[in-house]
Write a protein that holds these residues in place. Structure first.
Motif, PDB file in Angstrom:
ATOM      1  N   PHE B  23       0.863  -1.179   0.000  1.00  0.00           N
ATOM      2  CA  PHE B  23       0.000   0.000   0.000  1.00  0.00           C
ATOM      3  C   PHE B  23       0.896   1.225   0.000  1.00  0.00           C
ATOM      4  O   PHE B  23       1.773   1.348   0.854  1.00  0.00           O
ATOM      5  N   VAL B  37       3.719   0.417   2.483  1.00  0.00           N
ATOM      6  CA  VAL B  37       3.441  -0.544   3.534  1.00  0.00           C
ATOM      7  C   VAL B  37       3.480  -1.909   2.867  1.00  0.00           C
ATOM      8  O   VAL B  37       2.642  -2.204   2.018  1.00  0.00           O
ATOM      9  N   ALA B  39       2.326  -4.857   3.189  1.00  0.00           N
ATOM     10  CA  ALA B  39       1.361  -5.599   3.991  1.00  0.00           C
ATOM     11  C   ALA B  39       1.515  -7.097   3.783  1.00  0.00           C
ATOM     12  O   ALA B  39       1.414  -7.878   4.721  1.00  0.00           O
ATOM     13  N   GLU B  58      -0.272 -12.102  14.290  1.00  0.00           N
ATOM     14  CA  GLU B  58      -0.857 -11.042  15.094  1.00  0.00           C
ATOM     15  C   GLU B  58      -1.428  -9.955  14.206  1.00  0.00           C
ATOM     16  O   GLU B  58      -1.211  -9.926  13.002  1.00  0.00           O
ATOM     17  N   SER B  59      -2.145  -9.051  14.832  1.00  0.00           N
ATOM     18  CA  SER B  59      -2.809  -7.980  14.107  1.00  0.00           C
ATOM     19  C   SER B  59      -1.837  -7.231  13.196  1.00  0.00           C
ATOM     20  O   SER B  59      -0.743  -6.876  13.612  1.00  0.00           O
ATOM     21  N   GLY B  60      -2.248  -7.032  11.967  1.00  0.00           N
ATOM     22  CA  GLY B  60      -1.436  -6.264  11.036  1.00  0.00           C
ATOM     23  C   GLY B  60      -0.388  -7.059  10.293  1.00  0.00           C
ATOM     24  O   GLY B  60       0.404  -6.500   9.551  1.00  0.00           O
ATOM     25  N   CYS B  61      -0.361  -8.379  10.468  1.00  0.00           N
ATOM     26  CA  CYS B  61       0.678  -9.151   9.799  1.00  0.00           C
ATOM     27  C   CYS B  61       0.322  -9.462   8.346  1.00  0.00           C
ATOM     28  O   CYS B  61       1.117 -10.034   7.624  1.00  0.00           O
ATOM     29  N   GLY B  62      -0.871  -9.097   7.925  1.00  0.00           N
ATOM     30  CA  GLY B  62      -1.216  -9.255   6.517  1.00  0.00           C
ATOM     31  C   GLY B  62      -2.154 -10.407   6.213  1.00  0.00           C
ATOM     32  O   GLY B  62      -2.301 -10.791   5.057  1.00  0.00           O
ATOM     33  N   LYS B  63      -2.817 -10.932   7.212  1.00  0.00           N
ATOM     34  CA  LYS B  63      -3.717 -12.065   6.978  1.00  0.00           C
ATOM     35  C   LYS B  63      -4.904 -11.652   6.107  1.00  0.00           C
ATOM     36  O   LYS B  63      -5.188 -12.294   5.090  1.00  0.00           O
ATOM     37  N   THR B  64      -5.573 -10.580   6.515  1.00  0.00           N
ATOM     38  CA  THR B  64      -6.733 -10.139   5.753  1.00  0.00           C
ATOM     39  C   THR B  64      -6.331  -9.733   4.342  1.00  0.00           C
ATOM     40  O   THR B  64      -7.024 -10.040   3.373  1.00  0.00           O
ATOM     41  N   THR B  65      -5.207  -9.045   4.235  1.00  0.00           N
ATOM     42  CA  THR B  65      -4.754  -8.618   2.913  1.00  0.00           C
ATOM     43  C   THR B  65      -4.517  -9.827   2.015  1.00  0.00           C
ATOM     44  O   THR B  65      -4.926  -9.833   0.855  1.00  0.00           O
ATOM     45  N   GLU B 195     -11.246 -14.788   9.867  1.00  0.00           N
ATOM     46  CA  GLU B 195     -11.600 -14.721  11.293  1.00  0.00           C
ATOM     47  C   GLU B 195     -13.107 -14.893  11.506  1.00  0.00           C
ATOM     48  O   GLU B 195     -13.749 -14.025  12.090  1.00  0.00           O
ATOM     49  N   PRO B 294       4.874  -2.736   9.139  1.00  0.00           N
ATOM     50  CA  PRO B 294       5.252  -3.234   7.818  1.00  0.00           C
ATOM     51  C   PRO B 294       5.718  -2.109   6.899  1.00  0.00           C
ATOM     52  O   PRO B 294       6.241  -2.371   5.813  1.00  0.00           O
TER      53      PRO B 294
HETATM   54  N1  LIG Z   1      -6.218  -0.156   2.526  1.00  0.00           N
HETATM   55  C1  LIG Z   1      -5.056  -0.077   3.174  1.00  0.00           C
HETATM   56  N2  LIG Z   1      -4.263   0.994   3.017  1.00  0.00           N
HETATM   57  C2  LIG Z   1      -3.082   1.077   3.658  1.00  0.00           C
HETATM   58  N3  LIG Z   1      -2.594   0.141   4.488  1.00  0.00           N
HETATM   59  C3  LIG Z   1      -3.345  -0.945   4.704  1.00  0.00           C
HETATM   60  C4  LIG Z   1      -4.617  -1.113   4.053  1.00  0.00           C
HETATM   61  N4  LIG Z   1      -5.137  -2.295   4.457  1.00  0.00           N
HETATM   62  C5  LIG Z   1      -4.238  -2.838   5.306  1.00  0.00           C
HETATM   63  N5  LIG Z   1      -3.157  -2.039   5.452  1.00  0.00           N
HETATM   64  C6  LIG Z   1      -1.977  -2.313   6.268  1.00  0.00           C
HETATM   65  O1  LIG Z   1      -1.492  -3.567   5.905  1.00  0.00           O
HETATM   66  C7  LIG Z   1      -1.074  -4.287   7.040  1.00  0.00           C
HETATM   67  C8  LIG Z   1      -1.729  -5.643   7.056  1.00  0.00           C
HETATM   68  O2  LIG Z   1      -3.106  -5.490   7.276  1.00  0.00           O
HETATM   69  P1  LIG Z   1      -4.122  -6.689   7.383  1.00  0.00           P
HETATM   70  O3  LIG Z   1      -5.482  -6.114   7.556  1.00  0.00           O
HETATM   71  O4  LIG Z   1      -3.910  -7.617   6.257  1.00  0.00           O
HETATM   72  O5  LIG Z   1      -3.678  -7.385   8.731  1.00  0.00           O
HETATM   73  P2  LIG Z   1      -4.330  -8.598   9.500  1.00  0.00           P
HETATM   74  O6  LIG Z   1      -3.279  -9.596   9.674  1.00  0.00           O
HETATM   75  O7  LIG Z   1      -5.588  -9.022   8.868  1.00  0.00           O
HETATM   76  O8  LIG Z   1      -4.614  -7.950  10.905  1.00  0.00           O
HETATM   77  P3  LIG Z   1      -5.860  -8.084  11.875  1.00  0.00           P
HETATM   78  O9  LIG Z   1      -5.567  -9.256  12.745  1.00  0.00           O
HETATM   79  O10 LIG Z   1      -5.801  -6.804  12.641  1.00  0.00           O
HETATM   80  O11 LIG Z   1      -7.075  -8.229  11.041  1.00  0.00           O
HETATM   81  C9  LIG Z   1      -1.399  -3.457   8.250  1.00  0.00           C
HETATM   82  O12 LIG Z   1      -0.213  -2.848   8.704  1.00  0.00           O
HETATM   83  C10 LIG Z   1      -2.332  -2.422   7.725  1.00  0.00           C
HETATM   84  O13 LIG Z   1      -2.116  -1.215   8.398  1.00  0.00           O
END
Ligand SMILES: Nc1ncnc2c1ncn2[C@@H]1O[C@H](COP(=O)(O)OP(=O)(O)OP(=O)(O)O)[C@@H](O)[C@H]1O
Ligand SMILES: Nc1ncnc2c1ncn2[C@@H]1O[C@H](COP(=O)(O)OP(=O)(O)OP(=O)(O)O)[C@@H](O)[C@H]1O
Ligand code: SF4
Ligand SMILES: [Mg+2]
Ligand SMILES: [Mg+2]
Lengths: 342, 366, 382
Positions: B23, B37, B39, B58-65, B195, B294
């Protein structure tokens, strides 16, 4: 009140009067806290954990109102024993006396540290202000004390962080700052409302460890609220299990986890997947879902979902808490026929 | 479930190769790009037909992405996502234009984390569940649609009469069942669950996990199961991918991972799980510090600032993801020499499922 | 504890039957119903709604409510005081007292007093001067008229102005102009705002950047001087209708920006909502996503925002016309009417000339309360 207790909540009732109906958010909750004890309140979302502690702190907001019960708190004593007791339920939440207790004897760590810290003041400013509110010290000294507190809660480079803003800190650090703030008045009772729900497991482990350590060093009592049974097992000495505004079971942590007496506690414990359990086997579940607070079942609140429910009894009358031998107390007709009078 | 299947019949359903999603960090009036970023950064793994692959971190490690890139709810920055169509051909969906992606959407579906945000509050259940039937399935007859919707509702344990209701009339757990029903409407082969139980109450979480297990068996589904709760992952997954700051640090069959994690981060994660037993109060030393951003990851191994086993090379050179044991991939310089402890209970009998998948010797590509 | 999955139990069996019915009604209630149910509880907003319906009816048929043609002047009848309607005179009655005037020998000004002795009987739905309903259908029907059409005694419920024109009839006609300018200007700015805000919010990228910079530019210009400059630039020779449309355009041109921001913000937030992503993953086209999922989610918010924008427009029009830069006589609007009350002397002499100000206050207040009520009701899920 038992002289050993620092806080004794008796039959607390808090309601929310709304157009749609009356939500009995807390409906007859009783428990005790001894000095130096960690009391964990556990229950699913909406069961009234936050409202219970808001009632204790006198910060229930309209349309909510404490409508019954006692909250006996033993104040820092300097006179006769009898004079030290106050019923917080009778104090005006915004009054001077309550504010003094909130500031010095009881401190709160809120669930969402981001919302509790001001984004426009530095961490240092807020800490110094908190210190000076309770201690008559110079600004210099207050700063030193603030840095001391930050060191104590494990904030790295505390002197540097003093000039930072809350949004510049990570979730874990923010929660530590909140703890430092809560400690600045050396409270005798610390109330933590889901202090680790918003943070990651590794950070959660740090915070739990920190709280445990602080509790041992300062000898303060902690009321720890969470919906995570794992967290409760790790931190609490004594557990209060709530469901729909009522206490289902209380007891020493070991009994609650190894000898649960209430069907709800049992079902709850069985339904969590464990890293030690067999994989891919269906988990025992609790049928149905938590009723809406306006649609509370009559009788025992757990009756509609309880496998052991006795028709004609459990769905008619509300069981009374019954003291068992091992220090446990259960509200269930399986143990005692006594019911609450309406 | 892949029970007693010989490995050669185990087909790859999805193969992710070098997937990255950056990102841009923009600033100022002209939205100048200041940095990125990372991600998701060069992630590769495979999902086999009929299995459940866990994705934890953990939160923010990029799972959702990662999950959303696979769903093509986001366009990946780089990498391949090979998907085996029902016809047996592999297609790279990473670069497919939306028009060509649309027919494939019937085969890949998603379950969301937030049961409140993922259902349109303005539509009733019939319209919500019927939408993909209409749009992709071409089921224009309303009668036919409502029959299928009734069938779906029964499948997930809800009463068909509920279809006229709006989402606000349901509890969180019921909503999650509706979300699952929506995902199943067109008989997908791969379900990406981001999740799915994190937002649910403990007593409801078990119901939804059971439902997902039951549906997997009945409909022969393949799951990519994103989660941060290690107990849930242990319960439901055959293999697990562990991510840290956008990179995969470990991939292994569930049993092997929980019994003998090879990456210090995985071990730390496991020791941090609060066990619901006061007699097992962890004498653990929790990890120091926080997860790095990240946008600005550390040098070398991203974990080295927090790693209790870090040595000089760790801060200088990034370790590669290597296969330490069959099917067990680790990204750590010291993986071979370290002996870390997990939490899997060695005394218990292994379940059929996890036993068979740990034998399979499967792992990521590249 | 059973492990099988069974259909969820009915809403707890102990619930009373009537509460069950109610719960069912709520379950199948669409969003509009929920908004309405919530709105209904907002007493003050309901009252405002009724007041506004009345005002809107007046604005729709000003001729029916007036007692005299708004432009009819009477050089001998300036500054006549309001004649209050009497409903009781030893029994139910319906009349006004006549006025009688005498010239003050010192100031040489006509001074009017109500003549308690002489009554002019009135009737509802009587006949008066001819007017055209909706500008099409000629009729002589009026809500209030002199009972005896042959009498030459005029009635002035709110008195007369400097030129002897009937204040009530003018106020009623001014209501039509002021309200319609407000509505039209808001409609225009809503269209511009939704179109540009929607493009900006949904597509993002370059279009978003350009539109946002334009919005920022427009918002950074202080509106009053711009209005003043633009309306001062309108040629005096333009007809009433042309000026009316031009003023509407000027008002809309400057105020669409805030609506565009609102719409853009909503689109941006909605684009990230899970249910919108879910719609995409269900294979919906962009058009379907926008019109089936995003717009319906926003429209109650937009209606609330629009309702809150109308009073601003009304105030702006009044303000411009009051300064003589908006509508000009012979057009009638609240601002034009208030212009008559500009000098101290007429205020002292004829305080009823300030009554249009009261109309502005009531309307603006009612619209604001209604808008607030709508805004609160718009989100039944929070
Ligand atoms: N649309 C976006 N624009 C900029 N940065 C983003 C965007 N979406 C996610 N990120 C960044 O990418 C990184 C990974 O995000 P992601 O949502 O994939 O994490 P996650 O592992 O699913 O975390 P969580 O457990 O909090 O859901 C995070 O640092 C987040 O800040
Ligand atoms: N401000 C409020 N207005 C109306 N009702 C409220 C309010 N706050 C709480 N309640 C009611 O009180 C009940 C208990 O709420 P409470 O916040 O104590 O739950 P909780 O146990 O803390 O749950 P959670 O785990 O979700 O924080 C809720 O079900 C709700 O109906
Ligand atoms: S590479 Fe080094 S720093 Fe990274 S996990 Fe392994 S030992 Fe720790
Ligand atoms: Mg709470
Ligand atoms: Mg996520």
């Amino acid at each position: 009140m038992n002289p050993d207790h620092i806080l004794s909540v008796r039959d607390l009732k808090t309601r929310f009067l709304m157009d749609e109906g009356t939500a009995k958010a807390v409906d007859g909750v009783s428990f005790d806290v001894s000095p130096g004890q960690v009391v964990g309140i556990v229950g699913e979302s909406g069961c009234g954990k936050s409202v219970t502690i808001k009632s204790i702190l006198g910060i229930v907001q309209k349309p909510g109102e404490v409508v019954g019960g006692e909250i006996l708190f033993r104040q820092r004593g300097n006179g006769a024993a009898a004079a030290e007791m106050v019923d917080l339920a009778k104090l005006d939440g915004r009054g001077k006396e309550m504010r003094a207790i909130r500031g010095s004897d009881i401190a709160l760590i809120p669930q969402e540290p981001m919302a509790a810290l001001s984004p426009v003041h530095t961490i240092g400013n807020q800490l110094v202000e908190a210190v000076r509110l309770h201690q008559d010290v110079s600004k210099r000294r207050a700063e030193e004390l603030a840095i001391e507190r930050m060191t104590e809660v494990g904030v790295p480079n505390p002197a540097e962080r003093m000039s930072m803003y809350s949004w510049e800190l990570s979730g874990g650090l923010r929660q530590r700052v909140m703890i430092a703030m809560a400690l600045s008045c050396s409270p005798r009772l610390l109330i933590a409302d889901e202090p680790t729900t918003a943070i990651d497991v590794t950070t959660q482990a740090q915070v739990l460890r920190l709280l445990r350590g602080l509790q041992q060093n300062h000898g303060m009592a902690i009321i720890f609220i969470t919906h995570d049974l794992g967290v409760i097992a790790q931190v609490a000495d004594y557990v209060v299990v709530m469901y729909l505004g009522r206490v289902m079971e209380t007891g020493p942590v070991d009994d609650i986890f190894h000898n649960p007496q209430h069907p709800y506690t049992r079902a709850l414990l069985e339904s969590i997947p464990s890293v030690h359990a067999l994989s891919r086997e269906p988990l025992p579940t609790i049928e149905g879902s938590i009723p809406h607070p306006f649609n509370r079942p009559a009788g025992c609140p757990f009756a509609p979902r309880c496998v052991a429910a006795m028709p004609g009894k459990c769905d008619r009358r509300t069981p009374k808490p019954t003291q068992l031998n091992g220090g446990q107390s259960v509200s269930c007709f399986l143990h005692n026929d006594a019911a609450e009078e309406d | 479930m892949p029970v007693d299947e010989p490995p050669e019949t185990k087909q790859t359903l999805l193969e992710v190769n070098g997937l990255s999603k950056y990102f841009p960090i923009k600033k100022g009036v002209l939205r100048k790009i200041l940095g990125q970023v990372r991600a998701v950064d060069d992630v590769s793994f495979a999902i086999y037909e009929g299995e459940t692959l866990g994705l934890v971190g953990e939160s923010g490690c990029g799972k959702t992405t990662t999950a959303r890139c696979i769903m093509r709810a986001m366009d990946p920055t780089a990498g391949e996502i090979m998907f085996r169509k029902a016809s047996g051909d592999m297609v790279d969906i990473a670069a497919l234009p939306e028009r060509e992606m649309r027919p494939l959407r019937r085969e890949i579906q998603m379950i969301f984390q937030d049961p409140y945000g993922s259902l349109n509050p303005r539509m009733n259940i019939l319209d919500i569940l019927g939408e993909s039937l209409l749009v992709i399935g071409g089921m224009t007859d309303r009668e036919e649609r409502s029959e299928r919707v009734a069938e779906l509702l029964r499948l997930v344990g809800l009463r068909p009469e509920y279809m006229q209701r709006f989402p606000h009339a349901f509890s969180g757990g019921q909503r999650q069942r509706i979300v699952i029903a929506r995902a199943l409407a067109l008989n997908p082969r791969l379900v990406v669950a981001d999740e799915p139980v994190s937002a649910l109450d403990v007593s409801v979480q078990a119901q939804v996990l059971n439902l997902m297990l039951k549906l997997q068996q009945e409909l022969n589904l393949t799951y990519l199961f994103v989660a941060h709760d290690l107990s849930v992952v242990k319960h439901i997954c055959d293999r697990v991918v562990v991510m840290y700051v956008g990179k995969i640090v470990e991939v292994a069959p569930t049993q092997a991972l929980y019994e003998k994690p090879k990456h210090p981060y995985t071990a730390a994660l496991m020791s941090a799980v609060p066990v619901a037993d006061p007699r097992q109060r962890a004498a653990m030393t929790p990890l120091e510090g926080d997860v790095p951003s990240p946008a600005n990851p550390p040098s070398g191994c991203y974990f080295h600032p927090r790693c209790p086993y870090a040595v000089d090379i760790c801060s200088q050179q990034q370790p590669a993801l290597e296969e330490g044991a069959p099917g067990h991939f680790v990204r750590c310089h010291r993986a071979a020499e370290l002996s870390l402890s997990g939490i899997g209970d060695l005394d218990r009998p292994q379940t059929v499922a996890s036993a068979s998948s740990s034998d399979a010797g499967v792992g990521p590509i590249g | 504890m059973s492990v099988e999955l069974q259909p969820e139990a009915e809403i707890s069996a102990v619930a009373k039957p009537d509460s069950l019915d109610k719960a069912d009604a709520v379950s199948v209630a669409s969003n509009w119903k929920l908004v309405w149910w919530r709105f209904r509880k907002h007493r003050l907003a309901m009252v405002s709604g009724v007041v506004l319906i009345l005002i809107a009816t007046i604005a729709a048929f000003p001729g029916f409510f007036s007692t005299q043609a708004p432009h009819e002047s009477d050089s001998k009848g300036s500054f006549m005081p309001p004649q209050g309607i009497h409903f009781w005179d030893d029994g139910p009655a319906f009349f006004v007292n006549a006025t009688k005037g005498a010239r003050n020998p010192r100031t040489l000004r006509m001074e009017w007093v109500l003549d308690e002795g002489e009554t002019i009987p009135l009737r509802l739905f009587g006949r008066g001067y001819e007017w055209k309903a909706l500008g099409l259908f000629p009729t002589r029907l009026h809500l209030v008229a002199v009972a005896n059409p042959d009498t030459d005694k005029p009635i002035h419920l709110l008195g007369t102005d400097r030129l002897g024109r009937d204040q009530w009839s003018r106020l009623v006609h001014g209501t039509q102009v002021s309200l319609s300018i407000g509505l039209l200007a808001v409609f225009l700015s809503t269209v511009i705002g939704i179109a540009l805000g929607g493009i900006s919010g949904y597509f993002g990228g370059l279009a978003d950047m350009v539109i946002q910079r334009v919005v920022e530019l427009l918002q950074s210009i202080p509106p009053i001087p711009i209005w003043l400059a633009l309306s001062a630039a309108l040629p005096r020779s333009w007809s009433v209708t042309t000026t009316y449309l031009a003023i509407t355009g000027i008002l809309a041109l400057i105020t669409w920006t805030s609506l565009a921001r609102e719409v853009r913000g909503r689109f941006l937030a909605l684009r990230e909502e899970d249910f919108v992503v879910a719609a995409k993953l269900s294979g919906c086209s962009q058009m379907r996503i926008v019109f089936r999922h995003m717009v319906p989610t926003m429209n109650s918010h937009i209606i609330a925002a629009v309702t809150l924008a109308i009073p601003v427009m009304i105030i702006n029009e009044t303000f411009l016309s009051f300064l003589g830069l908006g509508l000009r006589p012979p057009a009638i609007s609240w601002g034009v009417l208030l212009q008559e009350a500009q000098n101290l002397q007429s205020v002292a002499l004829a305080p009823w000339l300030l009554l249009p100000g009261l109309a502005v206050i009531i309307t603006v207040l009612a619209l604001n309360i209604l808008g607030d009520g709508l805004r609160d009701a718009a989100d039944p899920y929070h």
